[in-house]
Enzyme design. Structure first.
Site, short mmCIF file in Angstrom:
data_model
loop_
_atom_site.label_atom_id
_atom_site.label_comp_id
_atom_site.label_asym_id
_atom_site.label_seq_id
_atom_site.Cartn_x
_atom_site.Cartn_y
_atom_site.Cartn_z
CE LYS A 111 -6.17 -6.67 66.47
NZ LYS A 111 -5.13 -5.73 66.86
CG ASP A 118 -4.56 -3.39 69.75
OD1 ASP A 118 -4.06 -4.28 70.47
OD2 ASP A 118 -5.18 -3.62 68.69
#
Ligand code: ATR
Length: 285
Positions: free
Chosen positions: A71, A107
């Site tokens: 990520k 997210d």
């Protein structure tokens, strides 16, 4: 699902990736809407990330999810970031535009949208965040962007909580942010001060784990979220239920981060209930 010469490919890169629920979730959505897309897992070893990223435009892979451990490392291979992924310093979603890869992070919005769905918008509330890792960061930045009143970050390693606070202060200088450890006495004080709490630590993933907050600190009126969704009811949520709190597990965040990525790739409103059912029936057959 029928794959043709026109089918657009979307995928997820991670290492490992076999546990991911995203292929099931997105393929169910594509199928439901009759969209000519398919979603595939790519298990990419850390040492292969550069080659994998170079292959994305070459193979015309139109979108990707990015998961652990890529990520943050993926940032150096992309052309442009959305505002939130720049703040968080991590992306979970990529979209190919021409030859350029644009990075996003859904997210945080997955978290806030799952709370909205439960009737609890974070705006104007105070939030206790347990943990200071990647998930905590996404939760903290998005909550701040949506007007949370106050954030308290509690972490086992207090220096990491302080570092998250300092990063946030660069973008939200006026927001009240406090930092604390996870001792019994510290948690008692801060749980009394807030009206919501979210567990972003891994405590609760194992069925035998204790609750990260002692049950007796949970007061009625507190909104409790555990980002863990398997088990579906952690000790923290069991105590929340017993204390009469409103609560949600992390399934909503998983679905809503996926829904937000789906919007980015397709520009089409995702069938959230179809996605939820696909995930639930895989997790709990
Ligand atoms: P994620 O990307 O899921 O947020 P992470 O970045 O590895 O994962 O962060 C894990 C978080 O869980 C950290 O806040 C970690 O605390 P430390 O910063 O002190 O390591 C927290 N955590 C993990 N195991 C824990 C435990 N047994 N007790 C308390 N906190 C724990």
């Amino acid at each position: 699902m029928k794959i043709t010469g026109n089918t657009k490919v979307i995928g997820i890169i991670g290492w490992p990736v076999s546990h991911s629920l995203s292929p099931v979730m997105h393929n169910a959505a594509f199928e439901h809407l009759g969209l000519d897309y398919c979603y595939v897992p790519f298990a990419i070893k850390p040492e292969c990330l550069k080659e994998a990223m170079e292959a994305v435009p070459a193979l015309n892979i139109v979108g990707l999810n990015v998961t652990v451990p890529h990520k943050e490392k993926v940032l150096k291979y992309i052309s442009e970031f959305s505002e939130e992924s720049g703040m968080i310093g991590a992306v979970n979603t990529l979209k190919l535009e021409g030859n350029r890869l644009i990075g996003y992070n859904t997210d945080g919005i997955g978290f806030t949208n799952s709370l909205k769905e439960a009737g609890y918008p974070v705006a104007k509330h105070s939030l206790l965040i347990l943990g200071s890792g990647g998930a905590a960061k996404a939760v903290a930045f998005q909550s701040a962007a949506e007007g949370v009143k106050e954030i308290i970050i509690a972490n086992r390693t207090v220096s990491k909580a302080l570092s998250l606070k300092n990063q946030m202060k660069e973008y939200f200088p006026l927001l009240k942010i406090d930092v604390t450890g996870l001792s019994y006495d510290e948690l008692k004080v801060v749980t009394d001060m807030v009206d919501s709490v979210v567990n972003t630590t891994s405590v609760g993933l194992d069925k035998g784990d204790a609750s990260p907050i002692p049950g007796e600190f949970l007061h009625k009126g507190l909104f409790v979220c555990d980002l863990i969704y398997n088990p579906s009811e952690t000790k923290l949520l069991k105590y929340a239920k017993e204390a009469g709190c409103r609560y949600v597990n992390g399934l909503g965040m998983l679905i809503h981060q996926g829904a937000a990525s789906f919007r980015i790739w397709t520009g089409i409103e995702p069938p959230v209930e179809v996605m939820r059912q696909a995930v639930e029936s895989t997790l709990f057959p």
